[in-house]
Write a protein that holds these residues in place. Structure first.
Motif, short mmCIF file in Angstrom:
data_model
loop_
_atom_site.label_atom_id
_atom_site.label_comp_id
_atom_site.label_asym_id
_atom_site.label_seq_id
_atom_site.Cartn_x
_atom_site.Cartn_y
_atom_site.Cartn_z
N ASP A 17 -28.51 -146.22 -83.93
CA ASP A 17 -30.08 -145.91 -84.23
C ASP A 17 -30.46 -146.00 -85.67
OD1 ASP A 17 -30.44 -145.49 -81.33
OD2 ASP A 17 -29.78 -143.46 -81.46
N GLU A 18 -29.47 -146.08 -86.50
CA GLU A 18 -29.87 -146.04 -88.16
C GLU A 18 -30.12 -147.52 -88.34
OE1 GLU A 18 -26.82 -144.57 -90.25
OE2 GLU A 18 -27.07 -142.41 -89.60
N LYS A 19 -31.16 -147.79 -89.36
CA LYS A 19 -31.47 -149.03 -89.94
C LYS A 19 -31.24 -148.89 -91.30
CE LYS A 19 -35.05 -152.74 -89.37
NZ LYS A 19 -34.10 -153.41 -88.37
N THR A 20 -30.20 -149.39 -91.76
CA THR A 20 -29.77 -149.07 -93.23
C THR A 20 -30.38 -150.13 -94.09
OG1 THR A 20 -27.72 -150.37 -92.90
CG2 THR A 20 -27.52 -148.23 -92.41
N VAL A 21 -30.63 -151.43 -93.78
CA VAL A 21 -31.13 -152.53 -94.58
C VAL A 21 -32.59 -152.42 -94.08
CG1 VAL A 21 -31.00 -154.57 -95.41
CG2 VAL A 21 -28.93 -153.22 -95.07
N ARG A 22 -33.67 -152.53 -95.12
CA ARG A 22 -34.78 -153.01 -94.52
C ARG A 22 -35.64 -153.56 -95.63
NH1 ARG A 22 -40.11 -150.34 -93.68
NH2 ARG A 22 -39.52 -148.59 -95.25
N LEU A 23 -36.28 -154.77 -95.49
CA LEU A 23 -36.97 -155.58 -96.19
C LEU A 23 -38.55 -155.17 -96.17
CD1 LEU A 23 -34.51 -157.93 -95.88
CD2 LEU A 23 -35.88 -158.75 -97.86
N THR A 24 -39.23 -154.95 -96.70
CA THR A 24 -40.76 -154.57 -96.54
C THR A 24 -41.70 -155.59 -96.85
OG1 THR A 24 -40.87 -153.29 -98.73
CG2 THR A 24 -40.20 -151.98 -96.59
N GLY A 25 -41.32 -156.65 -97.18
CA GLY A 25 -42.30 -157.59 -97.58
C GLY A 25 -42.64 -157.31 -98.82
N LEU A 26 -44.00 -157.46 -99.10
CA LEU A 26 -44.58 -157.18 -100.44
C LEU A 26 -44.58 -155.49 -100.65
CD1 LEU A 26 -47.94 -159.55 -100.89
CD2 LEU A 26 -45.58 -159.72 -101.85
N ALA A 27 -43.92 -155.16 -101.79
CA ALA A 27 -43.93 -153.89 -102.18
C ALA A 27 -45.48 -153.16 -102.27
CB ALA A 27 -42.98 -153.46 -103.39
N THR A 28 -45.63 -152.06 -101.65
CA THR A 28 -46.85 -151.41 -101.73
C THR A 28 -47.04 -150.88 -103.08
OG1 THR A 28 -46.71 -150.83 -99.44
CG2 THR A 28 -48.50 -149.80 -100.80
N ASP A 29 -48.08 -151.22 -103.88
CA ASP A 29 -48.48 -150.79 -105.12
C ASP A 29 -48.45 -149.27 -105.20
OD1 ASP A 29 -48.92 -151.18 -108.02
OD2 ASP A 29 -50.99 -151.29 -107.67
N ARG A 30 -48.22 -148.73 -106.44
CA ARG A 30 -48.15 -147.45 -106.70
C ARG A 30 -47.20 -146.46 -106.10
NH1 ARG A 30 -50.12 -146.35 -111.33
NH2 ARG A 30 -50.73 -144.11 -111.09
N ILE A 31 -46.33 -147.07 -105.30
CA ILE A 31 -45.20 -146.29 -104.77
C ILE A 31 -44.07 -146.03 -105.82
CG2 ILE A 31 -43.17 -146.19 -103.09
CD1 ILE A 31 -44.94 -147.65 -101.12
N HIS A 32 -43.82 -144.64 -105.93
CA HIS A 32 -42.80 -144.34 -106.90
C HIS A 32 -41.72 -144.39 -106.74
CE1 HIS A 32 -40.91 -141.50 -110.14
NE2 HIS A 32 -42.23 -141.78 -110.88
N THR A 33 -40.88 -145.27 -107.27
CA THR A 33 -39.34 -145.37 -106.70
C THR A 33 -38.48 -144.38 -106.54
OG1 THR A 33 -38.69 -146.14 -109.15
CG2 THR A 33 -39.50 -147.69 -107.56
N GLU A 34 -38.55 -143.16 -107.71
CA GLU A 34 -37.70 -142.21 -107.69
C GLU A 34 -38.18 -141.25 -106.52
OE1 GLU A 34 -37.77 -140.27 -111.36
OE2 GLU A 34 -36.28 -141.83 -112.37
N ARG A 35 -39.37 -141.17 -106.23
CA ARG A 35 -40.05 -140.44 -105.05
C ARG A 35 -39.16 -141.17 -103.78
NH1 ARG A 35 -40.78 -137.89 -101.66
NH2 ARG A 35 -42.38 -137.06 -100.73
N TRP A 36 -39.43 -142.55 -103.74
CA TRP A 36 -38.84 -143.15 -102.62
C TRP A 36 -37.42 -143.06 -102.43
CZ3 TRP A 36 -40.26 -149.20 -102.40
CH2 TRP A 36 -40.13 -149.74 -101.08
N LEU A 37 -36.69 -142.69 -103.63
CA LEU A 37 -35.22 -142.47 -103.46
C LEU A 37 -34.94 -141.51 -102.77
CD1 LEU A 37 -33.80 -144.06 -106.76
CD2 LEU A 37 -33.24 -144.90 -104.49
N HIS A 38 -35.90 -140.15 -103.27
CA HIS A 38 -35.85 -138.83 -102.59
C HIS A 38 -35.93 -138.76 -101.11
CE1 HIS A 38 -34.91 -136.07 -105.76
NE2 HIS A 38 -35.70 -136.71 -106.30
N GLN A 39 -36.94 -139.74 -100.57
CA GLN A 39 -37.23 -139.76 -99.35
C GLN A 39 -36.12 -140.48 -98.53
OE1 GLN A 39 -41.09 -141.78 -99.84
NE2 GLN A 39 -42.16 -140.00 -99.06
N LEU A 40 -35.57 -141.48 -98.98
CA LEU A 40 -34.40 -142.36 -98.42
C LEU A 40 -33.04 -141.40 -98.12
CD1 LEU A 40 -34.63 -145.73 -100.05
CD2 LEU A 40 -35.22 -145.21 -97.83
N MET A 41 -32.95 -140.53 -99.17
CA MET A 41 -31.57 -139.79 -99.00
C MET A 41 -31.83 -138.68 -98.14
SD MET A 41 -29.45 -140.51 -102.61
CE MET A 41 -28.12 -140.18 -101.63
#
Length: 451
Positions: free
Chosen positions: A208-232
């Motif tokens: 059920d886990e999807k460990t690899v995901r390509l999101t096409g064009l990255a959404t502007d103003r998404i903060h990468t460190e914020r994103w990492l917190h959410q992923l982990m």
């Protein structure tokens, strides 16, 4: 569970309040002798505290003290900030940038290009294809990922990776190495995803886990460190978290992270106290944890006593309920400790600078792998024709690499190595990040702009 009756507030009324009462940001260098005081009065809305803290940390400012008051439709927040050298903020351009960025987005504009670049360095770009990877960490994983992307002729622009508690989260922005620009062809995107899923052994994970995901064009103003917190957090790296949780007999003398959860029945709040070794972006990381778990911070006080930071938060769940369940309090405690520990990077730090060539990440990580070194954290960024980054590496046992190995790595990578630093942590101070030697793409950018 205590449920508070919340009055209905029409969304149009909320926006009307914000339109009528423009946010006010005051930069005060007179009140405090050793820091700049930033005062913000604004209409309140969900997530605004995280946005304000994010702006200040993106500008490489250190928050030493803060007072948060946002109960109702209005907020009054105070931040005591200094630069990375511990000095007040006296540059008029920077103070103007702080004022504009902390105000409503519709009022932003006129910020100098160098400051815009500094603010955007931690945000995904809409000009690139975004790739996120989560899963089990293992030695050589980043080398395998970068090798696969090089084989598929994908040019890695920026890349950031964190590891914690046996898990890994990675964000990579890609360009087509042949034609340039983002990868938009569905067949090519599927090819990249299939290859990376094979490399990361996704078929051995939970189906059920999807460990690899390509999101096409990255959404502007998404903060990468914020994103990492959410992923982990989504990957549940907080499970089996170890740390002091308030049961230490001599808590005031302990250098580990302590989290206690209580209640304020008179006001219907849950009270969370966090005591931790101070470091850069500590407030940002803790506020991210609350936000990810759908908690709202109504009041908070952040102070610093020597090298220890003390945070007190008055919170409720987003649905207006306070915490009464023991399991809920235990999970919050685990997640806060984990959010604080994620950024701590053990091992020797290797700073590099090189030409922005396709395959650079693969070449560097291959050298680490050949020397039996594991990457605990990495950050690679690009600035036109130049690329720079830092890598924290450990030996197979998770300890600092010996000096001979590090020197061999430096020689094999070549002239692109800027510096090699031994870890500034020990068993008793494993959560301390030495500001004097902390690598920051922002610091490097400022130094390049000042030439």
């Amino acid at each position: 569970m205590e449920i508070l009756n919340q009055p209905y507030v029409d969304p149009e009324f909320e926006s009307l309040v914000e339109r009528i009462n423009d946010p006010r940001v005051c930069i005060d260098n007179d009140t405090c002798s050793h820091c700049t005081v930033v005062k913000v009065d604004s209409a309140n809305r969900h997530g605004i505290l995280l946005e304000m803290v994010q702006v200040l940390t993106d500008l490489d400012l250190v928050i030493s003290k803060s007072y948060i008051c946002s109960d109702g439709v209005w907020l009054m927040d105070v931040f005591h900030v200094r630069d990375q050298l511990g000095k007040k903020i006296t540059d008029e351009t920077l103070t103007l940038c702080i004022q504009q960025e902390l105000c409503d987005t519709r009022r932003r504009g006129g910020i100098q290009k160098d400051l815009q670049t500094c603010l955007k360095r931690n945000h995904a770009s809409m000009e690139h294809t975004a790739l996120e990877i989560t899963g089990r960490d293992r030695p050589g994983l980043m080398s395998d990922i970068s090798a696969a992307l090089y084989e598929l002729e994908c040019h890695i622009i920026p890349a950031v990776a964190w590891t914690h508690n046996g898990r890994m989260a990675c964000l990579i922005q890609l360009e087509d190495g042949v034609e340039g620009g983002p990868i938009t062809v569905p067949k090519r995107l599927a090819q990249v995803q299939e290859k990376l899923e094979s490399v990361t052994e996704a078929h051995h994970e939970n189906v059920d886990e999807k460990t690899v995901r390509l999101t096409g064009l990255a959404t502007d103003r998404i903060h990468t460190e914020r994103w990492l917190h959410q992923l982990m957090y989504t990957d549940r790296d907080y499970k089996s978290c170890r740390g002091c949780t308030g049961n230490c007999r001599h808590q005031n003398e302990c250098n580990n992270t302590h989290v206690t959860v209580g209640t304020c029945r008179e006001k219907g709040y849950s009270v969370v106290n966090v005591r931790s070794r101070d470091r850069n972006k500590l407030l940002f990381d803790t506020v991210c944890a609350f936000t990810d778990m759908q908690y709202v911070i109504f009041h908070a006080a952040v102070s610093l006593n020597d090298s220890m930071a003390n945070h007190e938060y008055f919170i409720r769940r987003q649905d207006g309920c306070s915490l009464v369940s023991e399991s809920e309090s235990r999970k919050l405690t685990q997640c806060l400790i984990t959010a604080i520990k994620r950024r701590v990077s053990l091992g020797s730090r290797v700073d590099i600078s090189s030409e922005n060539n396709m395959g650079l990440l693969w070449k560097v990580t291959r050298v680490f792998r050949e020397k039996d070194l594991s990457i605990s954290r990495m950050e690679l960024g690009t600035h036109g024709e130049k690329a720079s980054g830092c890598f924290y590496v450990t030996d197979a046992s998770g300890n600092d690499a010996d000096s001979g190995t590090v020197e061999s790595v430096k020689q094999q990578i070549g002239g692109s190595v800027l510096a090699v630093h031994k870890s500034s942590w020990s068993s008793s101070t494993s959560e301390v990040e030495d500001r004097r030697c902390t690598f920051s793409l922002g610091n490097l950018l400022w130094s390049l702009l000042s030439i």
